[in-house]
Design a protein around this motif. Sequence first.
Motif, mmCIF file in Angstrom:
data_model
loop_
_atom_site.group_PDB
_atom_site.id
_atom_site.type_symbol
_atom_site.label_atom_id
_atom_site.label_comp_id
_atom_site.label_asym_id
_atom_site.label_seq_id
_atom_site.Cartn_x
_atom_site.Cartn_y
_atom_site.Cartn_z
ATOM 1 N N ASN A 145 0.860 -1.178 0.033
ATOM 2 C CA ASN A 145 -0.081 -0.125 -0.166
ATOM 3 C C ASN A 145 0.925 1.258 0.086
ATOM 4 O OD1 ASN A 145 -2.627 -1.264 0.103
ATOM 5 N ND2 ASN A 145 -2.353 -1.541 2.406
ATOM 6 N N ILE A 146 1.938 1.162 0.770
ATOM 7 C CA ILE A 146 2.601 2.222 0.791
ATOM 8 C C ILE A 146 3.359 2.911 -0.362
ATOM 9 C CG2 ILE A 146 4.734 3.378 1.934
ATOM 10 C CD1 ILE A 146 3.997 2.441 4.542
ATOM 11 N N PRO A 147 3.891 1.977 -1.334
ATOM 12 C CA PRO A 147 4.445 2.231 -2.511
ATOM 13 C C PRO A 147 3.417 3.153 -3.562
ATOM 14 C CG PRO A 147 5.359 0.276 -1.883
ATOM 15 C CD PRO A 147 4.295 0.602 -0.740
ATOM 16 N N VAL A 148 2.114 2.536 -3.294
ATOM 17 C CA VAL A 148 0.968 3.020 -4.329
ATOM 18 C C VAL A 148 0.707 4.636 -3.753
ATOM 19 C CG1 VAL A 148 -1.173 2.907 -5.346
ATOM 20 C CG2 VAL A 148 0.437 0.885 -4.938
ATOM 21 N N LEU A 149 0.511 4.523 -2.413
ATOM 22 C CA LEU A 149 0.139 5.892 -1.787
ATOM 23 C C LEU A 149 1.243 6.864 -1.926
ATOM 24 C CD1 LEU A 149 -1.776 4.483 1.265
ATOM 25 C CD2 LEU A 149 -2.870 5.636 -0.730
ATOM 26 N N ASN A 150 2.447 6.513 -1.871
ATOM 27 C CA ASN A 150 3.386 7.541 -1.824
ATOM 28 C C ASN A 150 3.675 7.660 -3.528
ATOM 29 O OD1 ASN A 150 4.200 7.646 0.693
ATOM 30 N ND2 ASN A 150 6.074 6.424 0.375
ATOM 31 N N GLY A 151 3.267 7.013 -4.486
ATOM 32 C CA GLY A 151 3.378 7.187 -5.886
ATOM 33 C C GLY A 151 2.296 8.421 -6.261
ATOM 34 N N PRO A 185 2.709 21.463 17.405
ATOM 35 C CA PRO A 185 2.196 22.163 16.271
ATOM 36 C C PRO A 185 1.294 23.073 16.602
ATOM 37 C CG PRO A 185 1.416 20.093 16.222
ATOM 38 C CD PRO A 185 2.109 19.949 17.400
ATOM 39 N N ARG A 186 0.608 23.263 17.832
ATOM 40 C CA ARG A 186 -0.171 24.048 18.343
ATOM 41 C C ARG A 186 -1.493 24.285 17.479
ATOM 42 N NH1 ARG A 186 1.493 26.529 23.031
ATOM 43 N NH2 ARG A 186 3.907 26.207 23.255
ATOM 44 N N GLY A 187 -2.014 22.980 17.038
ATOM 45 C CA GLY A 187 -3.313 23.128 16.317
ATOM 46 C C GLY A 187 -3.155 22.870 14.866
ATOM 47 N N LYS A 188 -1.868 22.766 14.198
ATOM 48 C CA LYS A 188 -1.786 22.381 13.064
ATOM 49 C C LYS A 188 -1.662 20.696 12.764
ATOM 50 C CE LYS A 188 0.765 26.405 11.331
ATOM 51 N NZ LYS A 188 1.687 26.928 10.661
ATOM 52 N N ALA A 189 -2.063 20.386 11.904
ATOM 53 C CA ALA A 189 -1.918 18.893 11.543
ATOM 54 C C ALA A 189 -0.614 18.392 11.204
ATOM 55 C CB ALA A 189 -3.133 18.495 10.373
ATOM 56 N N PHE A 190 -0.318 17.131 11.774
ATOM 57 C CA PHE A 190 1.123 16.660 11.273
ATOM 58 C C PHE A 190 0.820 15.906 9.835
ATOM 59 C CE2 PHE A 190 1.407 16.084 15.938
ATOM 60 C CZ PHE A 190 2.948 17.093 15.986
ATOM 61 N N ILE A 191 1.521 16.276 8.899
ATOM 62 C CA ILE A 191 1.771 15.477 7.813
ATOM 63 C C ILE A 191 3.211 14.788 8.028
ATOM 64 C CG2 ILE A 191 2.543 15.856 5.296
ATOM 65 C CD1 ILE A 191 1.043 18.279 5.138
ATOM 66 N N LYS A 192 3.039 13.391 7.769
ATOM 67 C CA LYS A 192 4.156 12.504 8.315
ATOM 68 C C LYS A 192 4.406 11.329 7.157
ATOM 69 C CE LYS A 192 4.374 12.864 13.142
ATOM 70 N NZ LYS A 192 4.611 11.828 14.646
ATOM 71 N N PRO A 193 5.536 11.332 6.482
ATOM 72 C CA PRO A 193 5.784 10.629 5.375
ATOM 73 C C PRO A 193 6.055 9.180 6.015
ATOM 74 C CG PRO A 193 7.810 11.766 5.941
ATOM 75 C CD PRO A 193 6.600 12.470 6.812
ATOM 76 N N ALA A 194 6.170 8.246 5.220
ATOM 77 C CA ALA A 194 6.494 6.865 5.486
ATOM 78 C C ALA A 194 7.291 6.227 4.431
ATOM 79 C CB ALA A 194 5.328 5.956 5.715
ATOM 80 N N GLU A 195 8.271 5.389 4.885
ATOM 81 C CA GLU A 195 9.143 4.878 4.036
ATOM 82 C C GLU A 195 8.637 3.383 3.668
ATOM 83 O OE1 GLU A 195 11.711 5.799 2.140
ATOM 84 O OE2 GLU A 195 12.469 7.563 3.297
ATOM 85 N N TYR A 196 8.791 2.821 2.663
ATOM 86 C CA TYR A 196 8.298 1.282 2.415
ATOM 87 C C TYR A 196 9.283 0.294 2.985
ATOM 88 C CZ TYR A 196 7.517 -3.045 -0.125
ATOM 89 O OH TYR A 196 7.085 -4.298 -0.345
ATOM 90 N N ILE A 197 8.433 -0.538 3.655
ATOM 91 C CA ILE A 197 8.975 -1.799 4.521
ATOM 92 C C ILE A 197 8.542 -3.042 3.814
ATOM 93 C CG2 ILE A 197 9.883 -2.779 6.413
ATOM 94 C CD1 ILE A 197 11.181 -0.259 6.439
ATOM 95 N N PRO A 198 9.101 -3.863 3.399
ATOM 96 C CA PRO A 198 8.279 -5.278 2.745
ATOM 97 C C PRO A 198 7.861 -6.091 3.776
ATOM 98 C CG PRO A 198 10.717 -5.238 1.613
ATOM 99 C CD PRO A 198 10.729 -3.638 2.826
ATOM 100 N N PRO A 199 6.720 -6.858 3.588
ATOM 101 C CA PRO A 199 6.259 -7.690 4.416
ATOM 102 C C PRO A 199 7.485 -8.591 4.968
ATOM 103 C CG PRO A 199 4.763 -7.501 2.535
ATOM 104 C CD PRO A 199 5.933 -6.654 2.230
ATOM 105 N N HIS A 200 7.036 -9.201 6.122
ATOM 106 C CA HIS A 200 8.327 -9.917 6.840
ATOM 107 C C HIS A 200 8.167 -11.337 6.310
ATOM 108 C CE1 HIS A 200 7.954 -6.876 10.416
ATOM 109 N NE2 HIS A 200 9.060 -6.436 9.348
#
Length: 788
Positions: free
Chosen positions: A254-260, A622-637
């Motif tokens: 999912n993360i590769p697709v959403l990041n793309g 951030p005192r009321g601002k939303a967090f935008i947090k990225p994520a790297e892809y980790i393959p399933p174990h």
Amino acid sequence: MNQTRDSIKDIWGERTPYKGENYPVRIDERTIEEPDHWVQSACVLCSTGCGLDIGVKDGKIVGVRGRGVDISNYGRLGPKGLYGWIANNSPDRLTKPLVRKNGKLVEASWNEAMNLIVEQSKKIIDKQTGLGIGFYTSGQLFIEDYYTLAVIGKAGIGTPHMDGNTRLCTATAAAALKVSFGTDGQPGAYKDIDDTDCIFLVGHNIASQQTVLWMRILDRLAGPNPPKLIVMDPRKTATAEKADVHLDPLPGTNIPVLNGLLNLIIQAGDVNEEYINAHTVGFEELKKTVAQWTPEKVEEISGVSSEKLRMAAHILGKTPTLLSTALQGVYQSMKATAAAVQINNLHLIRGLIGKPGSGIFQMNGQPTSQNTRECGADGDLPGFRNWGNKEHINQLAKLWNVDPDIIPHWAPPTHAMEIWRYAEQGSIKMLWISGTNPAVSLPELSRIRKILEKEDLFVIVQDAFMTETAVYADVVLPAALWGEKTGTFTNITRTVHISHKAVEPPGEAKPDFDIFLDYAKRMGFCDKDGNPLIKWNTPEEAFEAWKECSRGRPCDYTGMSYAKLTGGSGIQWPCNEKHPDGAVHIYTDGMFNTAIEESESYGHDLITGAAHTEKDYKAIDPRGKAFIKPAEYIPPHETPDEEYSLWLTTGRLVYHFHTRTKTGRAKELYDAAPDSYVQVSEEDAAALGIAEGDMIEVASRRGSVTQPARIGGIKKGVVFIPFHYGYWDNPERSRAANELTITEWDAVSKQPHFKYAAVKLSKAKEGVLHKIGEALNMVNDQPQKMEV
């Protein structure tokens, strides 16, 4: 008998095309006799929370009808809603408490059963404090049950070991909302379907899981100016068949697709810079992280074609309004929270949140799972309070009139998978399981059965039926079902419904609320002044107590009452002096609950799950601002290899809910989907010489099941098994999907990974199993095949 449609064959009913205001009312009804009166309630067989009335005749439930005034469904009901009530009248209901004597469960009085529980509780507390007791509850109780249980656990026993089966279905929803917006609470409203220009369904087969919401989408698609529909799912489901773009990633990608998608939208300049600057933090880091995810790289990792990815990104980047949802295809997969957060990021960088037509549903899987989280029966603290915030602890201590130190807050609450591990290791000596069936629903079932069989673990099961779990119990408490008790619950769109008692429970079965209250009294739990800790005696009094706990918090219920909830529609929280009739949207002003005083959590590293401290959070508040947090892809174990060459994914069917304790006892639902199966692609079936209906052994490193084959509708290299089926009606054949699944969980939400495992397929030996496959093949009808 009155039946407005046969919802087994016609799952979604007639279309009522529309757009915008005034979604047409359509009253769905099914009764087997003419009721002598109707009682207001709401459906508890998915997370939609449809308003309905229960038809009663001569003290028995004889049917249901949708409530046309209700904003959740405008009278519509799905097949589970129209048929599931039949389980209330099932002849195999538990009607008396059972206790284990000489290895067998035998009937006992309530006094004997509860005294035994209290005796065991006190013995364990004396020896090892409340840490020796754990609670594993459900997403199907009521607010009044959850809040009473939470106060017992946190301020009576003082145990952090309390969680629900909601850990299996909605823990990631809560985690993703906390990560981005500071607290739990859904930004979206069903009304967004009426107005939106685009719907993005991520890992969410809504046509099967939330049939009434799918009706509303189908009605929009049939009306003027229909929204674009983008579906992300590895299977070609009924939902995917309606999509303008179907993205079909391999499990765990999912993360590769959403990041793309995010990368393409940013590269095209389709972001709302004014909103990003005014209301968010973290955009530059996201931009840097997703830059590597070109369409070609996404295709290489996920199998989603670069052309489809570009088509989806163009739609998502240009649409003026957007409604997104996510469910188990995200939540039960690799890096669940990190993936769910990318959906929040999409809305934040486009500024599409908190306004008509633009919402996010980090969906719930169960009807009352929102309340497990709100009331603190899942390990979190009531009212979205932060266990690391001393002021929040003091608020609860003052409310309950107890010493703050008894409220567990010295470490993160124990999540469900940890509770079971502690029981396995022997540090938890008593496990109270209410309204759930872990012997079918948890991963790696052979391990769960061994834990339940441990001689040093005292197991209490509170349920309406003799489930696969209850057979291992030391004490079984017969519980009342929906319709047999009064209480309230909240659906995915923050809408609170009241469900009034319509009939008496059978035999000596009791409401969960009464059972918890009885336990508290027998244990003698007191506050600091020696008064009873639980100061309420009726569900309505419990609701009033919960309102005070919610006062001033994001989930503020103080403007509601039993009277206000009776007679009309459900009401959305917050409902208070500022919003006396509830609020359709939250975050309308771009202010989020991220200030350190408000936040429900100090956050985590999305990849490792490491919890941040108060000191860490102060540095980034951030005192009321939303967090935008990225994520790297980790393959399933665990990935397919030479021996186990296929991906396994699991999921639900339209006719069943959970482990079929209720839907399996409604004949029409049972007959519509009588048995499990394994779905295989045409290519894999041809390569393995498998024909439709062949009995197939599916094996993973943890166990094996034997299932009839269904061919087609799924990506090559992937197989699917529905997770509903256990053994109460078929003890002869290994068939529960969770015999195969892996004991792993998301680093942040702690939700188990049910959506990927490596398996191998082989034909089962000739014999009686082949006759089962042939028989099932004959009864399988087209709707069942279509919806998977």
